[in-house]
Design an enzyme around this catalytic site. Structure first.
Site, mmCIF file in Angstrom:
data_model
loop_
_atom_site.group_PDB
_atom_site.id
_atom_site.type_symbol
_atom_site.label_atom_id
_atom_site.label_comp_id
_atom_site.label_asym_id
_atom_site.label_seq_id
_atom_site.Cartn_x
_atom_site.Cartn_y
_atom_site.Cartn_z
ATOM 1 N N THR A 30 -21.639 62.152 34.048
ATOM 2 C CA THR A 30 -20.903 63.279 34.329
ATOM 3 C C THR A 30 -21.757 64.535 33.597
ATOM 4 O O THR A 30 -21.930 65.400 34.427
ATOM 5 C CB THR A 30 -19.382 63.234 34.090
ATOM 6 N N ALA A 47 -33.200 58.679 29.718
ATOM 7 C CA ALA A 47 -32.652 57.203 29.503
ATOM 8 C C ALA A 47 -31.409 57.003 30.218
ATOM 9 O O ALA A 47 -30.534 57.692 29.950
ATOM 10 C CB ALA A 47 -32.649 56.977 28.114
ATOM 11 N N ARG A 60 -28.294 53.881 31.479
ATOM 12 C CA ARG A 60 -28.258 52.265 31.101
ATOM 13 C C ARG A 60 -28.255 51.627 32.464
ATOM 14 O O ARG A 60 -28.631 50.451 32.347
ATOM 15 C CB ARG A 60 -26.609 52.505 30.820
ATOM 16 N N ILE A 120 -15.515 75.989 25.624
ATOM 17 C CA ILE A 120 -15.384 77.303 24.968
ATOM 18 C C ILE A 120 -16.374 77.387 23.750
ATOM 19 O O ILE A 120 -16.411 76.465 23.041
ATOM 20 C CB ILE A 120 -13.885 77.274 24.329
ATOM 21 N N LYS A 147 -12.482 66.386 16.945
ATOM 22 C CA LYS A 147 -12.896 67.716 17.103
ATOM 23 C C LYS A 147 -12.322 68.686 15.909
ATOM 24 O O LYS A 147 -12.841 69.274 15.411
ATOM 25 C CB LYS A 147 -12.332 68.211 18.632
ATOM 26 N N GLY A 199 -14.639 68.295 31.446
ATOM 27 C CA GLY A 199 -15.237 68.388 33.029
ATOM 28 C C GLY A 199 -16.729 68.804 33.009
ATOM 29 O O GLY A 199 -17.086 69.199 31.858
HETATM 30 N N1 HSE Z 1 -12.205 63.807 27.181
HETATM 31 C C1 HSE Z 1 -12.194 64.967 26.576
HETATM 32 C C2 HSE Z 1 -11.030 65.683 26.711
HETATM 33 C C3 HSE Z 1 -13.567 65.617 27.135
HETATM 34 O O1 HSE Z 1 -10.197 65.261 27.605
HETATM 35 O O2 HSE Z 1 -10.748 66.830 26.118
HETATM 36 C C4 HSE Z 1 -14.374 66.659 26.356
HETATM 37 O O3 HSE Z 1 -14.457 66.255 24.916
#
Ligand code: HSE
Length: 435
Positions: A14, A44, A46, A137, A206, A304
């Site tokens: 994605t 690269a 998979r 962001i 995060k 996204g």
């Molecule tokens: N899966 C993560 C989320 C995507 O839902 O925030 C961004 O790290």
């Protein structure tokens, strides 16, 4: 005059697709603004047989990531495969080859950052990771560069789009948890394996990165308290509403006066009147308080394809500028040998606690007596409810508790759980005033 740098991509899912599309769409703009051009040389993947968007540069594909890193025309390596094993090998190999790395992999940096940042230092080659936190962001650059003159007092954030989307759909559309999760997956918000989204660890990774940037030391993930949204039930969402709150998966990073860092991620009640309560769907927000800047709020799409690609492309351009012009940007490097993460037992807030009790005389008094013995004040109680079976013997009873240490609450709840009239483990949410 623009100089052209070669890119090697590991991963074309994605986000990888979004990066390729953005680089194509805005090539001229990027070159005008930055005096560099970037050209994808190798990718690269998979699975060669997976269907790809029309026009995808399949002629650049290989299943061997080592070819990508070793390719002489590749100056910058972009890791977008996720996970902490092969991704680690790719990033380490790129750094050893003195090729700057761009990654959106929060799990990798939060779990194995110690080794990778040490290698980055040793090789004098940067790791850029804007896309690792809060999608589109630009919060990494903000904390690392824009707030460099501030002591960061706190950061409070909603930084997992998938969980936030699920909670919103449960709150506003009354959807079940599974149904809302499936929607989030279909929209491309969730990680390939959504376990880390819903168990709180994606957000915690995060928060660990934000705290590492703000306080300069590598944080051991085992010291961080993390709870996800899997156990949030409609009844708690309804109670939150009745009491003037909203349930959000909240990350709290807070520096205490003695220098310890409070760092936790958990579903929490926040006031409906607070600006963070209106952060819905896939949107993320981080409120940063600096001693000079005061409070600033950063809001945007947290997951996204395109928002994440926006951050990856910004890092690619920064890495390319560094290579093309002066090589001066070394990315983030830890600057403290150690720091102290506060034990979760020592943290304190008010709480919402829901008990599943047998509806018998004196049950409130029995629970209240244990709380009083522990010195925990009660801010309010809410009458037994059992929406599904109004005549049942088992009901839910809610207590709002005044601020106390979490360790004391845990011990006290164990005593309450042992009462005959209490039928299962109490459900606890912190109430965050966010004042
Ligand atoms: N899966 C993560 C989320 C995507 O839902 O925030 C961004 O790290």
């Amino acid at each position: 005059m623009s100089k052209t740098l070669g890119l090697g991509l590991a991963g074309f899912g994605t986000v990888g697709t979004g990066v390729w599309e953005t680089l194509q769409r805005n090539a001229e703009l990027i070159s005008d603004r930055s005096e560099v051009r970037v050209d994808i040389k190798r990718i690269a993947v998979r699975d060669m047989s997976k269907s790809r968007p029309e026009g995808a540069p399949t002629e650049l594909f290989t299943t061997d990531w080592q070819e990508v890193v070793a390719d002489d025309s590749v100056d910058i390596v972009v890791e977008l495969i996720g996970g902490t094993t092969t991704a680690f090998d790719i990033v380490a190999a790129a750094l050893k080859a003195k090729k700057p790395v761009v990654t959106g992999n929060k799990a990798l940096l939060a779990e194995r950052g110690q080794e990778l940042f040490a290698l980055s230092h040793e090789m004098n080659t940067p790791i850029h990771f804007e896309a690792a936190v809060a999608g589109g962001i630009p919060i990494i650059k903000t904390v690392q560069d824009s707030f460099v003159g501030n002591r960061i007092q706190s950061m409070v954030g909603i930084i997992n789009g998938t969980s936030n989307y699920i909670l919103e759909r449960m709150t506003d559309a009354g959807l079940g948890y599974e149904e809302a999760l499936t929607e989030a997956q279909q929209l491309g918000y969730a990680e390939a394996d959504p376990t880390l989204d819903v168990n709180g660890w994606d957000a915690a990774h995060k928060a660990i990165l934000l705290a590492t940037l703000a306080y300069g030391f590598i944080i051991d993930p085992e010291k961080v308290y993390v709870r996800g949204i899997e156990r949030v039930r409609g009844i708690d969402i309804d109670f939150a509403k009745r009491l003037g709150f909203v349930v959000k998966l909240l990350c709290v990073v807070h520096e205490h006066p003695d220098g310890t860092i409070e760092l936790r991620t958990q579903p929490s009640f926040i006031p409906q009147s607070h600006v963070l309560s209106s952060v819905n769907g896939v949107f993320n927000a981080v409120a940063v308080r600096g001693d000079a800047a005061g409070e600033s709020l950063f809001y945007g799409r947290g997951a996204g394809k395109d928002p994440t690609a926006s951050s990856v492309v910004a890092d690619i351009v920064e890495a390319a500028r560094g290579e093309a012009h002066d090589g001066s940007h070394r990315g983030f490097l830890p600057y403290q040998d150690s720091g102290h993460v506060m034990a979760i037992e020592d943290t304190e807030t008010p709480y919402y606690v829901r008990f599943d009790v047998t509806d018998e005389t004196g049950v409130i008094a029995k629970i209240a007596a244990v709380l009083a013995d522990a010195g925990i004040g009660i801010a309010g109680t809410h009458s037994p409810v059992n929406a599904e079976e109004p005549d049942a013997d088992f009901v839910d009873m809610v207590f709002q508790l005044h601020t106390c240490k979490f360790g004391l609450l845990k011990e006290t709840l164990k005593k309450i759980e042992a009462l005959n009239c209490v039928n299962s483990r109490p459900v606890v949410f912190r109430i965050e005033s966010l004042g």
